[in-house]
Design an enzyme around this catalytic site. Structure first.
Site, PDB file in Angstrom:
ATOM      1  N   ASP A   4      46.722   2.837   5.501  1.00  0.00           N
ATOM      2  CA  ASP A   4      47.489   2.180   4.439  1.00  0.00           C
ATOM      3  C   ASP A   4      48.653   3.055   3.993  1.00  0.00           C
ATOM      4  OD1 ASP A   4      45.579   3.959   3.317  1.00  0.00           O
ATOM      5  OD2 ASP A   4      45.811   3.026   1.349  1.00  0.00           O
ATOM      6  N   GLU A  57      43.316   4.587   0.862  1.00  0.00           N
ATOM      7  CA  GLU A  57      43.512   5.942   0.357  1.00  0.00           C
ATOM      8  C   GLU A  57      44.607   5.965  -0.695  1.00  0.00           C
ATOM      9  OE1 GLU A  57      44.905  10.092  -0.022  1.00  0.00           O
ATOM     10  OE2 GLU A  57      46.065   8.324   0.550  1.00  0.00           O
TER      11      GLU A  57
END
Length: 381
Positions: A70, A135
């Site tokens: 991400d 994250e």
């Protein structure tokens, strides 16, 4: 394999707009590629978050790469010199959202695995990758959940490399061998609203909190140690009042954060804050949130191997450091004997025109390959 493979894989990942917690099939791409060299893939999805645990081998020692697919939002696209999800080579750099944080690291470790397995098909131990799509967001359903699964079945990691961008001036000049803990507080100071001309009929929470605020900001929480700077206390937000100039507010809202060393504990810091507030007679509610405990990997085999690989590849001596923010290393340390963070430059992370140097990409892959070779090759190299 040519040196362009790391670059091409990095581009393929960057071209997928995987804004947290969206993975956009980045993990599928990695799994398909690593399947060809004997990696088994286990999908561990929770809610909107995609996680994958990839492993080649069943024995110890386990060398694990941890990363995230991400990325943060792009910000105003019109401010980018090239579209953020169209990886672009320009002026000796690769531009795109996620180039530094941290799709290039993932690409480099995958290609390092490919070369290492081709050279050492019967290597010792196991190679693993722990990849999440959560994250950059809340980090509630990502690495921490995977660690819970691995821990429950007794699956441990001997050496972990988190691919976060760590370089300051030159690739390899810094290795993170620990991180400070992060403890946040949300404080509501209670008062009594009233007319500003009649303060005797009201209680101004700003005034009652002011002496405590002064003491909190001047307190020496600890002295730090050889690995960590002193614990810091910072106010991030203070909000009080109605906006009117003739009203004493009824409450004051304060948000603060500790970045704390191994010299302090979560419990100890909480107790000291409450003691200061109580000492000054503050009426309050206080909610706490700890997003990570401090951790440290002492200089040892993994740091030695990484520093040697960097010196041989990049010609620099890596500094061990615990500075900076938190990472998923705070979760993985619960099952990892030794853990470091090592990746490309952090100079442009989360910024407009995020980028990495093109000539750093094959070097980083070579560093990762040398680390694998020194830890898992049939014979020491």
């Amino acid at each position: 394999m040519t040196e362009t493979q790391s670059l091409e894989l990095a581009k393929a990942l960057i071209s997928r707009p995987s804004v947290t917690p969206d993975d956009r099939d980045c993990q599928k791409l990695l799994a398909e590629r690593l399947h060809k060299i004997g990696f088994a893939a286990e999908e561990l999805h929770f809610g909107d978050t995609k996680n994958i645990w990839l492993r080649r081998g069943t024995k110890a020692p386990v060398v694990c790469f941890a990363g995230h697919t991400d990325v943060v939002p792009t910000g105003p696209v019109e401010k980018w010199d090239s579209p953020p999800f169209e990886p672009t080579e320009r002026d000796g750099r690769l531009y795109g959202r996620g180039a530094a944080d941290m799709k290039t690291s993932i690409a480099c470790f995958v290609t390092a695995c490919e070369r290492f397995v081709a050279e050492h098909p019967d290597h010792q131990g196991s190679i693993a990758l722990l990849i999440t799509s959560d994250e950059e967001g809340d980090a509630l359903d990502g690495t921490t959940k995977v660690v819970d699964v691995l821990k429950a079945r007794g699956e441990l990691i001997d050496y972990c490399i988190v691919g976060e961008p760590t370089a300051v001036d030159k690739l390899g000049d810094m290795i993170k061998n620990g991180r400070r803990g992060s403890l946040s507080g949300s404080l509501t100071v209670k008062g009594k609203q009233g007319h500003i001309a009649y303060p005797h009929l009201a209680v101004n929470p700003i005034h009652t909190f002011a002496p405590a605020l002064l003491e909190l900001t001047q307190e020496i929480w600890d002295e730090g140690n050889e690995y960590f700077p002193p614990t810091s206390f910072q106010i991030s937000n203070i909000n009080g009042g109605t906006g009117a100039t003739n009203v004493i507010p009824g409450e004051l809202n304060v948000k603060f954060n500790f970045r704390f060393s191994t010299e302090s504990t979560e419990t100890g810091l909480k107790q000291r804050v409450h003691a200061i507030l109580d000492k000054h007679g503050v009426q309050y509610d206080l909610q706490w949130s700890c997003s990570g405990q401090p951790f440290l990997t002492h200089a040892g085999k993994l740091t030695d191997v990484a520093r040697t690989a960097i010196a041989e590849t990049c010609g620099v001596e890596a500094e061990l450091s615990t500075t900076g923010g938190t990472s998923d290393g705070r979760f993985i340390k619960a099952i990892a004997k030794e853990l470091i963070e090592l990746g490309p430059s952090n100079a442009t992370i989360h910024q407009i025109n995020e980028n990495v140097r093109l000539d750093d990409i094959p070097k980083l892959s070579a560093v990762y390959e040398r680390i694998l070779a020194r830890l898992l090759a049939e014979k020491a190299v």
